[in-house]
Design an enzyme around this catalytic site. Structure first.
Site, short mmCIF file in Angstrom:
data_model
loop_
_atom_site.label_atom_id
_atom_site.label_comp_id
_atom_site.label_asym_id
_atom_site.label_seq_id
_atom_site.Cartn_x
_atom_site.Cartn_y
_atom_site.Cartn_z
N HIS A 112 0.82 -1.23 0.00
CA HIS A 112 0.00 0.00 0.00
C HIS A 112 0.85 1.27 0.00
O HIS A 112 0.30 2.37 0.03
CB HIS A 112 -0.94 0.02 1.21
CG HIS A 112 -1.96 -1.08 1.18
ND1 HIS A 112 -2.83 -1.26 0.13
CD2 HIS A 112 -2.26 -2.06 2.07
CE1 HIS A 112 -3.61 -2.32 0.38
NE2 HIS A 112 -3.27 -2.82 1.55
N ASP A 151 -2.72 -10.65 -2.65
CA ASP A 151 -3.25 -10.22 -1.36
C ASP A 151 -4.72 -9.86 -1.54
O ASP A 151 -5.15 -9.49 -2.63
CB ASP A 151 -2.46 -8.99 -0.90
CG ASP A 151 -2.81 -8.55 0.50
OD1 ASP A 151 -2.09 -8.95 1.43
OD2 ASP A 151 -3.80 -7.80 0.68
N HIS A 153 -6.29 -7.36 -0.42
CA HIS A 153 -6.49 -5.92 -0.62
C HIS A 153 -5.83 -5.50 -1.94
O HIS A 153 -4.82 -6.07 -2.34
CB HIS A 153 -5.86 -5.13 0.53
CG HIS A 153 -6.42 -5.47 1.87
ND1 HIS A 153 -5.92 -6.48 2.65
CD2 HIS A 153 -7.46 -4.93 2.56
CE1 HIS A 153 -6.62 -6.56 3.78
NE2 HIS A 153 -7.57 -5.63 3.75
N ASP A 240 -4.47 -12.97 3.19
CA ASP A 240 -5.73 -12.56 3.83
C ASP A 240 -6.98 -12.91 3.03
O ASP A 240 -8.07 -12.51 3.38
CB ASP A 240 -5.70 -11.08 4.21
CG ASP A 240 -4.99 -10.22 3.18
OD1 ASP A 240 -4.69 -10.73 2.09
OD2 ASP A 240 -4.74 -9.04 3.48
ZN LIG Z 1 -4.08 -7.43 2.60
ZN LIG Z 2 -4.06 -7.85 -4.47
#
Ligand SMILES: [Zn+2]
Ligand SMILES: [Zn+2]
Ligand SMILES: [Zn+2]
Length: 440
Positions: A112, A151, A153, A240
Site C-alpha cells: 500500500h 493479497d 487488498h 488474507d
Molecule cells: Zn491485505
Molecule cells: Zn491484491
C-alpha cells in the site's frame, strides 16, 4: 534426509521491535506461529531448503523508488529496511543461481506504500516489491518484470509506482474495493498513457473461493504472462483471502494458495497481509513453501477445512468468467487504447488523487502530471500536499528521451523554495536522486 526438488531460499523476519500497537492484527505473532510450524514439519532439515539472514540495503534503492517525506529515516524504521532488504538478498541469490526460488516471510508489508510516502498506510510504509524492482533494474539490468498481487487488498501502492511503466506488468486480484480497504482496484484502472494495459485489476466478489482464484490464474493471468514474457515474476503473496481471516470476506484455503503458487511459479514470493495468525498463516505459509520447493503439498490442510462450506456460488463463477473475458479484452487492445488516450489528452495527462493514511489519520492531496511524449514514456511531475509539507516530485523515467531528461533537470533547478518545502528529482535513467529542502 528429505529433499526439496527446487532449491528454495527463505528469509524469516518477524520484526519483533516493530508493531502498530500490541494487539494490532499486524504484529510479530503473524510469523512466529509459522516458524513453529516449519520447525514441526522438519523443513529446516530438508536438503535444498536454505534459510538466510537479510543484508541491510542502501537507502539509495528506497530513494529510487519512493519520495519519502520528510526523509527515509523519519518514516521507515530499521524493521522496514530489513523487510525490503530481505527481498533483495533473496533475488540476488536467485540471479546467481544459488537458489531457484525465494520466499521472503517478512513484515511489515509494503504493497500500500505509494511513490510518495509520508508514513504508514494500510500497515505499509515502504514498498518491498517495488524497491526490489528498482534494485533489479539498476544492478542486474533486468528489464521486464511482472508483479502478481494475490493479497486480498488491492495493491494500490505498487500500482501507483508502476502506473506509467510498461516494463513492469502489475496484476492485482483482490476483494472488490466497494467492500474492502483501500477502495480501489477496479477494471478501469489500467495504467498511465504510456503503459495502458500493463496495470490490470481483478476485483473479486466476497466469498470467492479457491476455484475462482484458480480460474483467473489459468484463464487470464498465465496466458498474459506467456505473452508478456517477464524475466522475473514476483508474487505479492498476501494470505488474507483465507476463509478464517478476520479482516476480509473471502473463502480461500491453504490448498488453494499452494495450487496458486504451483501454477504461477514465481521466482520470488513476498509475504504481504494475512491476519488469521493461528488458524491460517502457518498452513498457508507451509503450502506456499512446499509449492515453491516442489514438494507434494496435498496433505496440508487446516484442521477445520471443509471444501463444501467454502464452495462459491454459480453467480460468483459466472461473474469471474465475464471479468476475465473483459480484462483480457483490455490486454489484447492495449495498443489501440494507448493510441486513443494519447490522442485524447495530446500533451499532458493529469489526475488528482486524495490518498488517505488510515493508520495515521491524515489525507494527502496530489496533482500528477504525465507528459505525453512520442519518444519515451514521458516526464512525470507530482505536486503533493500533506501535513505541513508541500512537495514537488519529478520523475525522469528509465526510458527518458533527451528532451524529457533535460526538462526534468530544468524544472528541478529552476524551482526555488516558492511554495514548496521539498523539491525532489528521481532520475531513473541514471539512477540518481536529488533533493532540495526549504524550511516550512
Ligand atoms: Zn491485505
Ligand atoms: Zn491484491
Ligand atoms: Zn520524452
Amino acid at each position: 534426509m528429505q529433499k526439496a526438488q527446487n532449491k528454495l531460499g527463505l528469509i524469516l523476519f518477524p520484526a519483533f521491535d516493530w508493531r502498530i500497537t500490541p494487539t494490532h492484527p499486524e504484529r510479530e505473532e503473524r510469523l512466529l506461529y509459522t516458524i513453529d510450524q516449519i520447525e514441526e514439519e522438519g523443513l529446516f532439515d530438508y536438503e535444498n531448503i536454505f534459510v538466510y539472514n537479510p543484508e541491510i540495503i542502501d537507502d539509495k534503492y528506497i530513494n529510487l523508488t519512493h519520495f519519502c517525506i520528510p526523509d527515509v529515516d523519519s518514516i521507515a524504521t530499521i524493521s522496514h529496511k530489513i523487510a525490503a532488504s530481505s527481498c533483495i538478498t533473496l533475488v540476488k541469490k536467485i540471479l546467481s543461481n544459488e537458489i531457484a526460488k525465494g520466499f521472503a516471510l517478512i513484515r511489515p508489508p509494503g504493497h500500500h506504500a505509494h511513490r510518495i510516502t509520508y508514513g504508514d498506510r494500510g500497515f505499509c510504509v515502504i514498498n518491498n516489491e517495488a524497491i526490489m524492482v528498482e534494485y533489479l533494474r539498476k544492478e542486474h539490468k533486468i528489464k521486464k518484470i511482472a508483479i502478481i498481487d494475490t493479497d486480498c487488498h488491492h495493491g494500490d501502492g505498487t500500482q501507483d509506482i508502476f502506473w506509467n511503466d510498461k516494463d513492469v506488468l502489475f496484476i492485482s486480484l483482490h476483494q472488490d474495493g466497494r467492500t474492502l480497504y483501500p477502495g480501489s482496484g477496479f477494471t478501469n484502472e489500467i495504467g498511465g498513457p504510456a503503459a495502458t494495459g500493463y496495470t490490470l485489476n481483478l476485483p473479486l466478489s466476497p466469498y470467492t473461493s479457491d476455484e475462482g482464484f484458480l480460474y483467473c490464474l489459468e484463464n487470464l493471468i498465465l496466458p498474459i504472462l506467456e505473452e508478456f514474457k517477464p524475466e522475473i515474476i514476483i508474487n505479492s503473496a498476501g494470505q488474507d483471502n483465507h476463509y478464517s481471516d478476520p479482516l476480509t470476506n473471502m473463502n480461500f484455503s491453504a490448498q488453494g494458495y499452494a495450487k496458486l503458487t504451483e501454477k504461477l511459479n514465481p521466482h520470488i514470493s513476498v509475504l504481504e497481509g494475512g491476519y488469521s495468525v493461528e488458524d491460517a498463516l502457518p498452513y498457508v505459509n507451509l503450502g506456499i513453501i512446499f509449492a515453491l520447493a516442489g514438494i507434494d503439498c496435498s496433505n496440508i490442510k487446516e484442521p477445520d477445512y471443509d471444501p463444501e462450506k467454502l464452495r462459491q456460488s454459480t453467480r460468483i463463477s459466472e461473474y469471474i468468467k465475464k471479468l476475465c473475458e473483459n480484462v483480457y479484452i483490455i490486454w489484447k487492445n492495449k495498443e489501440q487504447i494507448e493510441h486513443d488516450v494519447k490522442k485524447k489528452y495530446q500533451k499532458h495527462f493529469t489526475r488528482k488523487k486524495s490518498i488517505y493514511y488510515d493508520t495515521m489519520g491524515f489525507l494527502e492531496q496530489q496533482l500528477e502530471n504525465i507528459k505525453i511524449c512520442n519518444k519515451c514514456s514521458g516526464l512525470i511531475t507530482i505536486e503533493s500536499t500533506c501535513l505541513n509539507y508541500r512537495v514537488l516530485a519529478i520523475v525522469i523515467p528509465f526510458d527518458a528521451c533527451d528532451e524529457c531528461y533535460n526538462q526534468g533537470y530544468d524544472i528541478f533547478s529552476n524551482t526555488d523554495s516558492g511554495s514548496f518545502s521539498h523539491v525532489i528529482l528521481q532520475d531513473k535513467r541514471n539512477f540518481e536522486f536529488y533533493k532540495k529542502e526549504y524550511s516550512k
